[in-house]
Design an enzyme around this catalytic site. Structure first.
Site, PDB file in Angstrom:
ATOM      1  N   HIS A  63       0.825  -1.231   0.095  1.00 32.48           N
ATOM      2  CA  HIS A  63       0.039   0.001   0.086  1.00 32.48           C
ATOM      3  C   HIS A  63       0.881   1.346  -0.040  1.00 32.48           C
ATOM      4  O   HIS A  63       1.402   1.434   0.898  1.00 32.48           O
ATOM      5  CB  HIS A  63      -0.854   0.254   1.191  1.00 32.48           C
ATOM      6  CG  HIS A  63      -1.896   1.084   1.148  1.00 32.48           C
ATOM      7  ND1 HIS A  63      -1.745   1.952   2.237  1.00 32.48           N
ATOM      8  CD2 HIS A  63      -2.995   1.464   0.472  1.00 32.48           C
ATOM      9  CE1 HIS A  63      -2.857   2.675   2.117  1.00 32.48           C
ATOM     10  NE2 HIS A  63      -3.377   2.460   1.135  1.00 32.48           N
ATOM     11  N   HIS A 116      -0.790  10.460  -2.850  1.00 34.70           N
ATOM     12  CA  HIS A 116      -2.119  10.175  -2.261  1.00 34.70           C
ATOM     13  C   HIS A 116      -3.033  11.502  -2.452  1.00 34.70           C
ATOM     14  O   HIS A 116      -4.422  11.669  -2.671  1.00 34.70           O
ATOM     15  CB  HIS A 116      -2.032   9.721  -0.944  1.00 34.70           C
ATOM     16  CG  HIS A 116      -3.207   9.141  -0.240  1.00 34.70           C
ATOM     17  ND1 HIS A 116      -4.060  10.346   0.714  1.00 34.70           N
ATOM     18  CD2 HIS A 116      -4.082   8.160  -0.261  1.00 34.70           C
ATOM     19  CE1 HIS A 116      -5.192   9.646   1.002  1.00 34.70           C
ATOM     20  NE2 HIS A 116      -5.101   8.557   0.389  1.00 34.70           N
TER      21      HIS A 116
HETATM   22  O1  G3P Z   1      -6.847   1.926  -2.603  1.00 34.49           O
HETATM   23  C1  G3P Z   1      -6.904   1.474  -1.311  1.00 34.49           C
HETATM   24  C2  G3P Z   1      -6.941   2.313  -0.347  1.00 34.49           C
HETATM   25  O2  G3P Z   1      -5.611   2.771  -0.271  1.00 34.49           O
HETATM   26  C3  G3P Z   1      -7.960   3.292  -0.481  1.00 34.49           C
HETATM   27  O3  G3P Z   1      -7.841   4.429   0.654  1.00 34.49           O
HETATM   28  O4  G3P Z   1      -6.992   6.821   1.059  1.00 34.49           O
HETATM   29  O5  G3P Z   1      -5.393   4.881   1.302  1.00 34.49           O
HETATM   30  O6  G3P Z   1      -6.125   5.614  -0.819  1.00 34.49           O
HETATM   31  P1  G3P Z   1      -6.610   5.428   0.432  1.00 34.49           P
HETATM   32 CA    CA Z   2      -5.367   3.901  -2.396  1.00 29.02          CA
END
Ligand code: G3P
Ligand code: CA
Length: 263
Positions: A18, A60
């Site tokens: 992630h 992000h």
């Molecule tokens: O893409 C999965 C997760 O990352 C979604 O939330 O805000 O971390 O992009 P975010």
């Molecule tokens: Ca994401």
């Protein structure tokens, strides 16, 4: 026997780094993506924003403030301006125990640079972030996927926006899509909602916090993949795997790798 079966299932659990291995390196830098690969992540997760001059970058937030030494909206800056920024020092300040001198001065990568560095046969899990702020971002994403001959079998495109996913689906029906969902309380989904999502997506990515076994079972038995985000402790990873999820997003791909190995 049952134990062997459970073990085999663990092997198939998709390990999504992630924002890269973002517990250990500044999110959405080449260093973070590199570390994700070293820690056995199957997919590199990339959030997309778009610059004033139309370049897709890995970031992000819609603003520069949190993950660089800049301020203001990404859309108000050219790529050249964003390339002057430091995308690593904030991490050293915020997480001193994980800090490294080499993170100072890291640059914000473009999607193009990520494709060049990691190659066409890598597995990318790309999110169209704030598609309403960046009209045309899906088209630009697809242009780069095609220019760099990215292996579409290994590619997943994700979004919270059903509209953005439907645009992708219309532009190129061969691209596999995942519908992100953020639940604010106990996760529930109807058969009608599953049917609707199945028309354009092959999976759902919900926040893991409010999931329950019944939800997981309902989604996976419908044939959809289920990849909750963002799971950072081993006990929760094990629980979700036992409920039947088919993968998950984690800032600690090394921990998910351990769990998959039965450790
Ligand atoms: O893409 C999965 C997760 O990352 C979604 O939330 O805000 O971390 O992009 P975010
Ligand atoms: Ca994401």
């Amino acid at each position: 026997g049952g134990a062997a079966l459970a073990k085999d299932m663990h092997k198939d659990i998709v390990n999504v780094s992630h924002r890269g291995a973002s517990a250990y390196a500044p999110e959405h830098t080449i260093a973070s993506y590199d570390m994700g690969e070293k820690m056995h992540g199957d997919y590199i997760e990339i959030d997309l924003q778009m610059t004033k001059d139309g370049h897709l970058i890995a970031m992000h937030d819609v603003t520069l403030d949190r993950t660089t030494n800049g301020t203001g909206s990404v859309k108000d800056y050219t790529l050249n301006e964003i390339k002057q920024l430091d995308a690593g020092s904030w991490f050293n300040e915020k997480y001193p125990y994980a800090s490294k001198a080499e993170y100072e001065g890291l640059k914000v990568p473009t999607l193009e640079e990520v494709f060049k560095k990691f190659g066409k046969n890598n597995s990318y899990y790309i999110e169209t972030k704030s598609p309403d702020v960046y009209p045309g971002m899906e088209k630009e994403l697809l242009r780069l996927i095609d220019e760099y001959k990215i292996n579409k079998e290994k590619l997943l495109v994700q979004s919270f926006s059903p509209q953005s996913l439907k645009v992708m689906n219309e532009l190129d029906p061969s691209i596999k899509l995942v519908q992100l969902i953020s639940y604010k309380a106990n996760a529930e989904i109807t058969d009608a909602e599953i049917k609707e999502i199945r028309q354009y997506a092959m999976g759902i990515g919900p926040n893991h916090t409010y999931l329950n076994e019944e939800y997981v079972q309902r989604v996976v038995t419908s044939g959809l993949e289920l990849h909750p985000y963002t799971v950072n402790d081993k006990e929760r990873m094990k629980q979700l795997i036992n409920w039947g999820v088919t993968g998950m997003f984690t800032n600690h791909p090394d921990l998910l790798h351990d769990v998959k190995k039965g450790r």
